[in-house]
Design a protein around this motif. Structure first.
Motif, short mmCIF file in Angstrom:
data_model
loop_
_atom_site.label_atom_id
_atom_site.label_comp_id
_atom_site.label_asym_id
_atom_site.label_seq_id
_atom_site.Cartn_x
_atom_site.Cartn_y
_atom_site.Cartn_z
N ALA A 197 0.83 -1.21 0.00
CA ALA A 197 0.00 0.00 0.00
C ALA A 197 0.86 1.26 0.00
CB ALA A 197 -0.93 -0.02 1.21
N ALA A 198 2.01 1.18 0.69
CA ALA A 198 2.89 2.34 0.76
C ALA A 198 3.46 2.69 -0.61
CB ALA A 198 4.03 2.07 1.75
N LEU A 199 3.84 1.68 -1.38
CA LEU A 199 4.37 1.94 -2.72
C LEU A 199 3.27 2.46 -3.63
CD1 LEU A 199 6.63 1.95 -4.77
CD2 LEU A 199 6.19 -0.48 -5.22
N THR A 200 2.10 1.88 -3.56
CA THR A 200 0.98 2.34 -4.39
C THR A 200 0.69 3.81 -4.13
OG1 THR A 200 -0.01 0.13 -4.30
CG2 THR A 200 -1.42 1.93 -5.04
N LYS A 201 0.65 4.19 -2.86
CA LYS A 201 0.39 5.58 -2.50
C LYS A 201 1.49 6.50 -3.01
CE LYS A 201 -0.46 8.58 1.49
NZ LYS A 201 -0.59 8.64 2.98
N SER A 202 2.75 6.05 -2.88
CA SER A 202 3.87 6.86 -3.32
C SER A 202 3.90 6.99 -4.84
CB SER A 202 5.18 6.23 -2.83
OG SER A 202 6.29 6.98 -3.24
N ALA A 203 3.51 5.92 -5.54
CA ALA A 203 3.58 5.91 -7.00
C ALA A 203 2.40 6.60 -7.66
CB ALA A 203 3.66 4.47 -7.51
N LEU A 204 1.32 6.81 -6.94
CA LEU A 204 0.08 7.32 -7.54
C LEU A 204 0.26 8.64 -8.30
CD1 LEU A 204 -2.94 7.06 -8.03
CD2 LEU A 204 -3.32 8.08 -5.77
N PRO A 205 0.89 9.66 -7.74
CA PRO A 205 1.06 10.91 -8.51
C PRO A 205 1.85 10.70 -9.80
CG PRO A 205 1.53 11.29 -6.19
CD PRO A 205 1.44 9.80 -6.37
N PHE A 206 2.87 9.86 -9.75
CA PHE A 206 3.69 9.55 -10.92
C PHE A 206 2.85 8.84 -11.98
CE2 PHE A 206 6.60 6.45 -13.01
CZ PHE A 206 7.43 7.34 -13.67
N ILE A 207 2.04 7.88 -11.54
CA ILE A 207 1.19 7.12 -12.46
C ILE A 207 0.20 8.06 -13.16
CG2 ILE A 207 -0.71 5.44 -12.53
CD1 ILE A 207 0.83 3.87 -10.34
N VAL A 208 -0.46 8.91 -12.41
CA VAL A 208 -1.45 9.83 -12.98
C VAL A 208 -0.79 10.80 -13.95
CG1 VAL A 208 -3.07 11.69 -12.45
CG2 VAL A 208 -3.04 9.62 -11.04
N LYS A 209 0.34 11.36 -13.55
CA LYS A 209 1.06 12.29 -14.41
C LYS A 209 1.45 11.63 -15.72
CE LYS A 209 5.45 14.84 -14.64
NZ LYS A 209 6.73 15.13 -13.93
N CYS A 210 1.97 10.41 -15.66
CA CYS A 210 2.42 9.73 -16.88
C CYS A 210 1.26 9.36 -17.79
CB CYS A 210 3.23 8.48 -16.50
SG CYS A 210 4.85 8.84 -15.79
N LEU A 211 0.15 8.92 -17.21
CA LEU A 211 -1.02 8.61 -18.04
C LEU A 211 -1.55 9.85 -18.73
CD1 LEU A 211 -3.03 6.01 -15.93
CD2 LEU A 211 -2.11 5.68 -18.23
N LYS A 212 -1.62 10.96 -18.00
CA LYS A 212 -2.11 12.19 -18.61
C LYS A 212 -1.22 12.63 -19.76
CE LYS A 212 -4.62 14.22 -14.70
NZ LYS A 212 -4.66 15.33 -13.70
N GLU A 213 0.08 12.51 -19.59
CA GLU A 213 0.98 12.91 -20.67
C GLU A 213 0.79 12.03 -21.90
OE1 GLU A 213 5.70 13.58 -21.76
OE2 GLU A 213 5.08 13.50 -19.66
N GLN A 214 0.73 10.72 -21.69
CA GLN A 214 0.59 9.81 -22.83
C GLN A 214 -0.75 9.99 -23.52
OE1 GLN A 214 2.73 5.73 -21.87
NE2 GLN A 214 2.02 6.68 -19.97
N LEU A 215 -1.78 10.35 -22.76
CA LEU A 215 -3.09 10.54 -23.37
C LEU A 215 -3.24 11.89 -24.04
CD1 LEU A 215 -5.30 8.77 -20.69
CD2 LEU A 215 -4.76 7.98 -23.00
N SER A 216 -2.20 12.71 -23.98
CA SER A 216 -2.18 13.95 -24.77
C SER A 216 -1.67 13.70 -26.18
CB SER A 216 -1.31 15.01 -24.08
OG SER A 216 0.07 14.68 -24.16
N TRP A 217 -1.20 12.47 -26.42
CA TRP A 217 -0.71 12.08 -27.75
C TRP A 217 -1.89 11.56 -28.58
CZ3 TRP A 217 3.41 8.25 -25.45
CH2 TRP A 217 4.31 8.97 -24.65
N PRO A 218 -1.61 11.10 -29.82
CA PRO A 218 -2.67 10.47 -30.61
C PRO A 218 -3.00 9.06 -30.08
CG PRO A 218 -0.92 11.32 -32.03
CD PRO A 218 -0.40 11.32 -30.63
#
Length: 228
Positions: free
Chosen positions: A144-165
């Protein structure tokens, strides 16, 4: 910029700033090994040098013997050789890549497959931990600790990739358990996709259902056909 340019720049910029639980290490092949950047760059220039929209397929996070060694999700040195990118300095075997390339070949081959799909991971950097004298893979959801720590990174990376085609209509999730539950919860909150479609993870198929592998390959193909 082509989609290849975007993917390459994204991979080279990846950096995990979250606090890691004790005993967990981040794995960033794009900063640890220059050769991997070269391999990854050749791959994406070969298959993604355009701006045609792709559907996204999300695994869990990179493993040491897969994209941790090649920079390309669900490949190993054997699969890279099959697409004309031979790696001579080392050899890796990733069973998940065997299944994925069975799917790719059944779909019509790499050229056709990568023209429609972009494979990445919920968390685009991997994690490891030590077990005795061995280094083993660790998933973002394994604590749970890693999931919580990784969450902002995961969201940021998904948003960036979804700005592509990248299509926002459907996301294929590799993993019907924890990965799917996490991604579906994330999607409920952020509305990244209209639909998240879970499929059995290649590792699960190869480890527990290898005798039925062809049926799972067909399930992938049928699912793709249902979401054209």
């Amino acid at each position: 910029m082509t989609l290849a340019d975007r993917i390459i720049a994204f991979n080279k910029s990846l950096h995990f700033e979250g606090k890691l639980p004790a005993g967990i290490h981040v794995m960033n092949p794009f900063r640890e090994k220059k050769d991997i950047v070269d391999i990854m760059t050749k791959f994406y220039r070969k298959y993604y040098s355009d701006n045609q929209p792709r559907q996204i397929i999300l695994g869990i996070n990179p493993g040491r013997l897969g994209s941790g060694s090649t920079g390309v999700p669900f490949t190993d040195t054997t699969r890279m050789k099959q697409v004309g990118l031979e790696i001579t300095d080392f050899k890796t075997h990733e069973p998940s890549s065997v299944f994925v390339y069975d799917v790719i070949n059944a779909y019509g081959g790499p050229e056709k497959f990568y023209k429609r799909f972009y494979i990445t991971s919920v968390c685009p950097l991997g994690f490891t931990t030590d077990k005795g004298d061995k280094v083993i893979n660790y998933n973002y959801y394994d604590s749970a600790a890693l999931t919580k720590s990784a969450l902002p990174f995961i969201v940021k990376c998904l948003k960036e990739q979804l700005s592509w085609p990248i299509s926002h209509e459907v996301c294929y999730c590799m993993g019907t358990g924890k990965n799917a539950a996490f991604l579906q919860g994330l999607n409920t909150e952020h509305q990244f996709f209209k639909e998240v479609v879970p499929l059995e993870h290649p590792r699960y198929v190869m480890q527990y259902k290898s005798r039925s592998k062809d049926a799972y390959v067909q399930k992938y193909l049928d699912t793709f056909a249902a979401h054209v």
